[in-house]
Design an enzyme around this catalytic site. Sequence first.
Site, PDB file in Angstrom:
ATOM      1  N   ARG A 261      34.619 -19.864 -21.092  1.00  0.00           N
ATOM      2  CA  ARG A 261      33.400 -20.402 -20.474  1.00  0.00           C
ATOM      3  C   ARG A 261      32.173 -19.815 -21.162  1.00  0.00           C
ATOM      4  O   ARG A 261      32.122 -18.622 -21.450  1.00  0.00           O
ATOM      5  CB  ARG A 261      33.351 -20.061 -18.978  1.00  0.00           C
ATOM      6  CG  ARG A 261      34.470 -20.688 -18.180  1.00  0.00           C
ATOM      7  CD  ARG A 261      34.381 -20.376 -16.703  1.00  0.00           C
ATOM      8  NE  ARG A 261      35.564 -20.838 -15.999  1.00  0.00           N
ATOM      9  CZ  ARG A 261      35.828 -20.621 -14.717  1.00  0.00           C
ATOM     10  NH1 ARG A 261      34.965 -19.926 -13.988  1.00  0.00           N
ATOM     11  NH2 ARG A 261      36.934 -21.067 -14.160  1.00  0.00           N
ATOM     12  N   ARG A 276      32.232 -10.934 -15.801  1.00  0.00           N
ATOM     13  CA  ARG A 276      31.772 -12.228 -16.307  1.00  0.00           C
ATOM     14  C   ARG A 276      31.931 -12.262 -17.827  1.00  0.00           C
ATOM     15  O   ARG A 276      31.047 -11.864 -18.572  1.00  0.00           O
ATOM     16  CB  ARG A 276      30.313 -12.451 -15.903  1.00  0.00           C
ATOM     17  CG  ARG A 276      29.898 -13.915 -15.911  1.00  0.00           C
ATOM     18  CD  ARG A 276      28.459 -14.062 -15.440  1.00  0.00           C
ATOM     19  NE  ARG A 276      28.288 -13.719 -14.049  1.00  0.00           N
ATOM     20  CZ  ARG A 276      28.471 -14.557 -13.035  1.00  0.00           C
ATOM     21  NH1 ARG A 276      28.835 -15.791 -13.267  1.00  0.00           N
ATOM     22  NH2 ARG A 276      28.290 -14.151 -11.797  1.00  0.00           N
ATOM     23  N   GLU A 355      34.183 -11.896  -5.736  1.00  0.00           N
ATOM     24  CA  GLU A 355      35.141 -13.004  -5.791  1.00  0.00           C
ATOM     25  C   GLU A 355      36.237 -12.755  -6.824  1.00  0.00           C
ATOM     26  O   GLU A 355      35.958 -12.375  -7.954  1.00  0.00           O
ATOM     27  CB  GLU A 355      34.408 -14.301  -6.124  1.00  0.00           C
ATOM     28  CG  GLU A 355      35.309 -15.517  -6.152  1.00  0.00           C
ATOM     29  CD  GLU A 355      34.998 -16.451  -7.314  1.00  0.00           C
ATOM     30  OE1 GLU A 355      35.946 -17.024  -7.857  1.00  0.00           O
ATOM     31  OE2 GLU A 355      33.809 -16.589  -7.682  1.00  0.00           O
ATOM     32  N   SER A 358      38.986 -18.587  -5.963  1.00  0.00           N
ATOM     33  CA  SER A 358      38.444 -19.696  -5.174  1.00  0.00           C
ATOM     34  C   SER A 358      39.546 -20.729  -5.022  1.00  0.00           C
ATOM     35  O   SER A 358      40.155 -21.137  -6.016  1.00  0.00           O
ATOM     36  CB  SER A 358      37.236 -20.336  -5.865  1.00  0.00           C
ATOM     37  OG  SER A 358      36.078 -19.564  -5.693  1.00  0.00           O
ATOM     38  N   ARG A 397      39.851  -9.706 -13.296  1.00  0.00           N
ATOM     39  CA  ARG A 397      39.216  -9.093 -12.126  1.00  0.00           C
ATOM     40  C   ARG A 397      40.219  -8.270 -11.326  1.00  0.00           C
ATOM     41  O   ARG A 397      39.842  -7.276 -10.700  1.00  0.00           O
ATOM     42  CB  ARG A 397      38.550 -10.167 -11.267  1.00  0.00           C
ATOM     43  CG  ARG A 397      37.383 -10.835 -11.990  1.00  0.00           C
ATOM     44  CD  ARG A 397      36.539 -11.689 -11.081  1.00  0.00           C
ATOM     45  NE  ARG A 397      35.432 -12.290 -11.832  1.00  0.00           N
ATOM     46  CZ  ARG A 397      34.395 -12.923 -11.291  1.00  0.00           C
ATOM     47  NH1 ARG A 397      34.312 -13.030  -9.971  1.00  0.00           N
ATOM     48  NH2 ARG A 397      33.442 -13.432 -12.042  1.00  0.00           N
TER      49      ARG A 397
END
Length: 432
Positions: A261, A276, A355, A358, A397
Amino acid sequence: MLDPRFVRENLEAARSRLASRGLAVDFADFLEADGSRRRLLAEVEGLKHARNAASEAIARKKKAGEDAAPLIAEMRGASDRIKALDDEVRAAEARAESSLLALPNLPHDSVPVGADSGGNLEVRRWGEPRRFDFPPKPHWEIGEALGLLDFERGARMAQARFTVLTGLGARLERALIQFMLDLHTTEHGYTEIFPPLLVNAAAMTGTGQLPKFAEELFKTHDESLYLIPTAEVPVTNLHREEILPPGSLPRSYVAFTPCFRREAGSYGKDTRGLIRQHQFNKVELVKLAEPERSYEALEQMTRDAETVLRRLGLPYRTVVLCTGDMGFSAAKTYDIEVWLPGQPGASGQPGAYREISSVSNCEAFQARRAQIRYRKAPKAPVEYVHTLNGSGVAVGRTWLAVLENYQEADGSVTIPEVLRPYMGGLDRIARP
């Protein structure tokens, strides 16, 4: 994509539900294009009916030895008009579809209304955050001191937000991947997939990344292929343009892949550490379900993702996202947030929930774009499936959560018991 018929017949409801997501949509472009399409279709059908009647009349005249030339000329003109109208119908359909492709999914009625993450609601939490008798460090300090990661070399060979994992750091990443895959395939009933890491624009459009989020994607220049931002894209498209037979749902898939990303618009956010990154690993869960069972499937998929953190002994909380914080394709989303003791909290005290997964029900939004359908019975009409996806979970993560939650005063990290078989029996990572 939104259901054109629903929008047409429930215009105010569609506007209201999109307004809860912070969007003011008048649907003028869609209504104009859709109206043109329906008018043109009516004219085409009338001409085709007339052409069929003329063909029968021509056959009768020829059989009777009568002159059919005027009717033949008339039918030729009708055929030319039908061809031109068919082109106009396709153009109107493309305009109507284009106007809907840019719009997000409608939120489910159970989703709380809110403008941003402040409107999210916690539904449960598990585990007590550990009480440290020393100041807990962030994962980047722990990892660099133990020789597990190298930000400088990653940036040197690529750019910022690319990282090298070394030695036991790389092995811990691999152990987490294998643990998650084993859990989901042997206990939760998912079928493992290893999909392409490059996909075409049609696949990206099918899951909602295109056209809205083109700036977030890495794209090749020569082949017009895209590096996947998540395994959701190729795995959901596994049954693209298929009609699944009766009794074949639900279908549950799990896939480990690297993800890529650009993180456009995230400058200044999480600039340190692994939270990130431009490249990261993820174990993704995807389900195709019958519409009447998809919300039951959403709850189960969320529990499946939570089980990863429970087995690892990592405290977490689960929140339902409000209308203003949901992803583009989602009708309802649960976020699972892991406790990170080395991260700065909102109150200035160490520790924060961040987070790590999701899990979303997209209902028929993606299936309509990708044309994924099924039959309930052999002669039943085709219907769109409901698609669900969620991280099961983000590997990077989880890696950093292990370091921060299992760090010791001497700088070492204890390996969670469930991972020790994957680490060759190692129970602790110490300074080299």
